[in-house]
Design an enzyme around this catalytic site. Structure first.
Site, PDB file in Angstrom:
ATOM      1  N   ASP A  67       0.817  -1.214   0.000  1.00  0.00           N
ATOM      2  CA  ASP A  67       0.000   0.000   0.000  1.00  0.00           C
ATOM      3  C   ASP A  67       0.849   1.262   0.000  1.00  0.00           C
ATOM      4  OD1 ASP A  67       0.921  -0.399   2.586  1.00  0.00           O
ATOM      5  OD2 ASP A  67      -1.047  -0.849   3.416  1.00  0.00           O
ATOM      6  N   ASP A 136      -7.692  -2.768  14.051  1.00  0.00           N
ATOM      7  CA  ASP A 136      -9.099  -2.991  13.659  1.00  0.00           C
ATOM      8  C   ASP A 136      -9.249  -4.232  12.769  1.00  0.00           C
ATOM      9  OD1 ASP A 136      -8.000  -2.140  11.265  1.00  0.00           O
ATOM     10  OD2 ASP A 136      -9.328  -0.418  11.009  1.00  0.00           O
ATOM     11  N   HIS A 138      -7.472  -4.887   9.992  1.00  0.00           N
ATOM     12  CA  HIS A 138      -7.191  -4.713   8.558  1.00  0.00           C
ATOM     13  C   HIS A 138      -5.903  -5.435   8.144  1.00  0.00           C
ATOM     14  CE1 HIS A 138      -4.900  -0.629   9.277  1.00  0.00           C
ATOM     15  NE2 HIS A 138      -4.049  -1.621   9.270  1.00  0.00           N
ATOM     16  N   GLU A 143      -9.727  -1.998   5.083  1.00  0.00           N
ATOM     17  CA  GLU A 143     -10.381  -1.713   6.349  1.00  0.00           C
ATOM     18  C   GLU A 143     -11.631  -2.589   6.511  1.00  0.00           C
ATOM     19  OE1 GLU A 143      -8.712  -0.221   8.402  1.00  0.00           O
ATOM     20  OE2 GLU A 143      -8.111   1.819   7.903  1.00  0.00           O
TER      21      GLU A 143
HETATM   22  P1  PGA Z   1       1.831  -1.463  12.437  1.00  0.00           P
HETATM   23  O1  PGA Z   1       0.624  -1.524  11.404  1.00  0.00           O
HETATM   24  O2  PGA Z   1       2.825  -2.442  11.961  1.00  0.00           O
HETATM   25  O3  PGA Z   1       2.361  -0.076  12.347  1.00  0.00           O
HETATM   26  O4  PGA Z   1       1.256  -1.803  13.763  1.00  0.00           O
HETATM   27  C1  PGA Z   1       0.169  -2.757  10.969  1.00  0.00           C
HETATM   28  C2  PGA Z   1      -0.950  -2.505   9.993  1.00  0.00           C
HETATM   29  O5  PGA Z   1      -1.612  -1.466  10.101  1.00  0.00           O
HETATM   30  O6  PGA Z   1      -1.170  -3.337   9.116  1.00  0.00           O
END
Ligand code: PGA
Length: 261
Positions: A67, A136, A138, A143
């Site tokens: 992404d 959450d 994702h 999302e």
């Molecule tokens: P993080 O994010 O590694 O910064 O915790 C993981 C994600 O949002 O997929």
């Protein structure tokens, strides 16, 4: 799903790095899917060490990142392109022509997303996709309620994700972009192996829902229950809400030696 509970993030990340390194040694022109965020940092540091100390060779490897933020140029240090060059690519012998990151600056975003999907197909598909899990649930920036059939496209971040990512923007939520381009869940499900990392207590609910909850679009990562080859590396705090944690430990401890990582 293979659930591997590690005592901490470094031991989980080093085990994950061994999986990546094994693939690259067996298939030097492997296609890797890569992730950003805090979670894969130790994995990337270990891959850099393996490159430096053990000659792990990335010269024929191709990468596709999950992404990128929309309208954050690659030379901006908040962009995921900048993150990848800073934390991995500049320290290994990857061919820059083999690096692919969604173009958040594209004027025609749908066309750019379709071209990204096409490039993955042309590369022969992703052999191993590295994934983090959002608090959450994702994966990538898919999302909650993202379609399980989705492909690379623009998405709007949830307020929770904006809040979670504010730490990269000096704690200022107003600076976090609201839009991103992300591989879809369908794209992720096409990878031949998914290697999921989740560390820390703030991931424990999402981890439990992903592994032991029903498959539901409100927890996008739960679709991985349908993936034929997904390995999930968690530390003890992230495993805190797993009801079958003792079973996962027992399974791992009793694996034949050749199946271990
Ligand atoms: P993080 O994010 O590694 O910064 O915790 C993981 C994600 O949002 O997929």
């Amino acid at each position: 799903m293979e659930i591997i509970i590690n005592k901490d993030a470094p031991s989980g990340s080093h085990a994950a790095a061994r999986v990546v390194a094994k693939l690259i040694r067996e298939k030097p022109d492997a296609v890797l899917g890569l992730a950003t965020g805090s979670t894969p940092l130790i994995l990337y540091q270990e891959l850099i060490r393996m490159h430096r100390d053990e000659g792990l060779d990335f010269s024929a490897v191709t990468t596709f990142n999950l992404d990128e933020y929309v309208k954050v140029p690659p030379d901006n240090e908040q962009s995921y392109s900048y993150f990848m060059w800073e934390n991995l690519f500049s320290q290994i012998n990857i061919n820059p022509e083999n690096v692919h990151i969604p173009n958040g600056m594209a004027t025609d975003i749908p066309a750019s997303c379709a071209a990204y999907e096409q490039a993955i197909v042309q590369a022969g598909g992703i052999d191993l996709q590295v994934l983090g899990i959002g608090s959450d649930g994702h994966v990538g920036f898919n999302e909650p309620t993202s379609s399980f059939a989705s492909r690379t496209r623009i998405k709007t971040l949830t307020r929770q994700t904006v809040k979670d990512n504010a730490r990269f923007f000096g704690g200022d939520e107003s600076q976090v972009p609201h839009h991103c381009i992300t591989m879809g869940i369908g794209t992720i499900m096409d990878a031949r192996m998914n290697l999921v990392l989740a560390f820390g207590a703030n991931k424990s609910r999402a981890v439990a829902a992903t592994i032991e909850g029903p498959v539901a679009a409100v927890i996008p990562a739960s679709i991985l229950q349908h993936h034929p080859c997904t390995r999930i590396f968690v530390d003890e705090p992230a495993a805190a809400h797993l009801k079958l944690a003792d079973y996962y430990r027992w399974v791992y401890d009793n694996k034949p030696a050749w199946q271990r990582v």
